[in-house]
Design a protein around this motif. Structure first.
Motif, PDB file in Angstrom:
ATOM      1  N   HIS A   1      -6.343   2.231   3.404  1.00 21.35           N
ATOM      2  CA  HIS A   1      -6.957   2.107   1.826  1.00 21.35           C
ATOM      3  C   HIS A   1      -7.878   3.389   1.560  1.00 21.35           C
ATOM      4  CE1 HIS A   1     -11.468   1.400   0.493  1.00 21.35           C
ATOM      5  NE2 HIS A   1     -10.606   1.140  -0.447  1.00 21.35           N
TER       6      HIS A   1
ATOM      7  N   VAL B   1       0.600  -1.181   0.240  1.00 21.51           N
ATOM      8  CA  VAL B   1       0.021   0.008  -0.017  1.00 21.51           C
ATOM      9  C   VAL B   1       0.836   1.252  -0.095  1.00 21.51           C
ATOM     10  CG1 VAL B   1      -1.598   1.325   1.366  1.00 21.51           C
ATOM     11  CG2 VAL B   1      -2.048  -1.202   1.041  1.00 21.51           C
TER      12      VAL B   1
ATOM     13  N   ILE C   1      -7.624  -3.981  -2.771  1.00 22.44           N
ATOM     14  CA  ILE C   1      -7.113  -3.857  -1.344  1.00 22.44           C
ATOM     15  C   ILE C   1      -8.491  -4.085  -0.708  1.00 22.44           C
ATOM     16  CG2 ILE C   1      -6.418  -2.558   0.730  1.00 22.44           C
ATOM     17  CD1 ILE C   1      -4.494  -1.146  -1.066  1.00 22.44           C
TER      18      ILE C   1
ATOM     19  N   LEU D   1      -5.749   5.990   0.357  1.00 17.06           N
ATOM     20  CA  LEU D   1      -5.571   5.875  -1.173  1.00 17.06           C
ATOM     21  C   LEU D   1      -6.306   7.052  -1.894  1.00 17.06           C
ATOM     22  CD1 LEU D   1      -4.751   2.287  -1.890  1.00 17.06           C
ATOM     23  CD2 LEU D   1      -3.072   3.892  -1.892  1.00 17.06           C
TER      24      LEU D   1
ATOM     25  N   ASN E   1      -6.219  -0.091  -7.321  1.00 20.22           N
ATOM     26  CA  ASN E   1      -5.400  -0.443  -6.026  1.00 20.22           C
ATOM     27  C   ASN E   1      -6.326  -0.458  -4.985  1.00 20.22           C
ATOM     28  OD1 ASN E   1      -2.538  -1.428  -6.592  1.00 20.22           O
ATOM     29  ND2 ASN E   1      -2.764   0.102  -8.086  1.00 20.22           N
TER      30      ASN E   1
END
Length: 268
Positions: free
Chosen positions: A105, A18, A78, A108, A74
Motif C-alpha cells: 500500500h 494492488v 486498501i 502505491l 486506491n
C-alpha cells in the motif's frame, strides 16, 4: 497448522489487485511522458494513435490529475480494507498478510512514476498552466527539506521528500530504486559498490537499499528524467555546482575503472 480459507483466497486476490492498480498507474504515466517527450516521426505516430489533442498540455494535465486521484483513492481503499480485516480477524497469519499488504500500500504512493508525474506538471507550468492547476502541484527547493507536493483537496496532499539520505543534499541526477526510495545516481552507485560509469544495472543482486535494506532493488532502478529536468531548471546554481563535482569524480572513476579493465585483460 491449517490456514483459514478466507486467508488462502482473499489476500492473494487483494495482492493481485494492488499489482494491477500499480501497473495501470505506471503505464498511464509512461504514456504521458512519452507524449511529452516525443518528436519527429514518433510524435506523428503517437498523434495517430491517441489523436491530435494528446499533445495538448491541458490534456496531459487533466490526465495526470486523474492518475494521481486514481492511485490515491486506491491506496485509501486498501488502507480501509486492512483496517476492517484487522478488526474482524486477529489471527497471526492475518497480521502477517496485513503487514505485507501495508508495504505494498505504501508502495502505491512511493511509485517513482508518481514523482515523475508531479515533476512533469511542474515542468509544463511555463507552457500555460492555469493558476488553479499550478496550486495543485508545487515544489519547494528553498528550505532544508526540498519537496514536491500534489494537493488533492483542502485536507489531502501528497508530499515527497527530495533529500538524498546518503549525501543529505537535494537529489542530483535522481534515480529511484525498486523499493521506491530516491537517491542521487552517484550515491546509489556508491552504495551498491559499482562505478558510476557502469551504472546501477551492474549492481550485485544481493546489494541492498541504503535506507530500507531490501535486496534486488537495483535491477529495477528508474532514472527520474522529469525530476532531474525540474531541479536543473529551478535550481541552476545548485545543479551547476553539483555537476562540476560529479564531473571530477566521474573522470577519476572512469580512469580507475578502465585501468583495472586493461590490467585484467593483460593479466597484470
Amino acid at each position: 497448522m491449517n490456514v483459514p480459507l478466507h486467508v488462502q483466497t482473499f489476500f492473494p486476490l487483494l495482492m493481485k489487485e494492488v499489482d494491477e492498480v500499480l501497473g495501470c498507474f505506471n503505464e498511464g504515466v509512461r504514456r504521458l511522458l512519452q507524449l511529452h517527450l516525443a518528436s519527429g516521426i514518433q510524435k506523428c505516430l503517437l498523434q495517430l494513435r491517441y489523436g491530435p489533442h494528446a499533445r495538448n498540455h491541458n490534456y496531459m494535465i487533466i490526465e495526470g490529475q486523474k492518475l494521481v486521484s486514481y492511485i490515491y483513492m486506491n491506496a485509501l481503499a486498501i488502507r480501509k480494507i486492512l483496517k476492517k480485516y484487522d478488526k474482524i480477524h486477529l489471527s497471526r497469519t492475518g497480521r502477517m498478510f496485513k503487514n505485507k499488504l501495508q508495504k505494498m500500500h505504501s508502495g502505491l504512493l512511493q511509485s517513482p512514476w508518481l514523482i515523475e508525474l508531479i515533476a512533469l506538471h511542474l515542468n509544463l507550468e511555463k507552457d500555460g498552466m492555469t493558476p488553479e492547476t499550478s496550486q495543485k502541484f508545487r515544489c519547494n527547493f528553498e528550505m532544508s527539506k526540498p519537496t514536491i507536493t500534489c494537493t488533492l483537496s483542502d485536507s489531502v496532499a501528497i508530499e515527497l521528500d527530495l533529500t538524498c539520505c546518503i549525501c543529505l543534499e537535494m537529489v542530483f541526477d535522481p534515480v529511484s530504486l525498486g523499493c521506491g526510495h530516491v537517491f542521487c545516481n552517484s550515491c546509489a552507485c556508491s552504495a551498491a559498490s559499482v562505478p558510476t560509469v557502469e551504472g546501477l544495472k551492474a549492481a550485485d543482486y544481493g546489494a541492498k537499499c541504503p535506507l530500507c535494506r531490501q535486496v534486488r532493488v537495483y535491477e529495477d532502478a528508474v532514472h527520474l528524467t522529469e525530476l532531474g529536468t525540474l531541479i536543473r531548471m529551478r535550481c541552476k546554481d545548485y545543479w551547476e555546482e553539483r555537476l562540476q563535482r560529479e564531473r571530477i569524480e566521474r573522470i577519476q572513476q572512469a580512469k580507475k575503472h578502465w585501468d583495472q579493465q586493461c590490467r585484467a585483460a593483460l593479466g597484470i
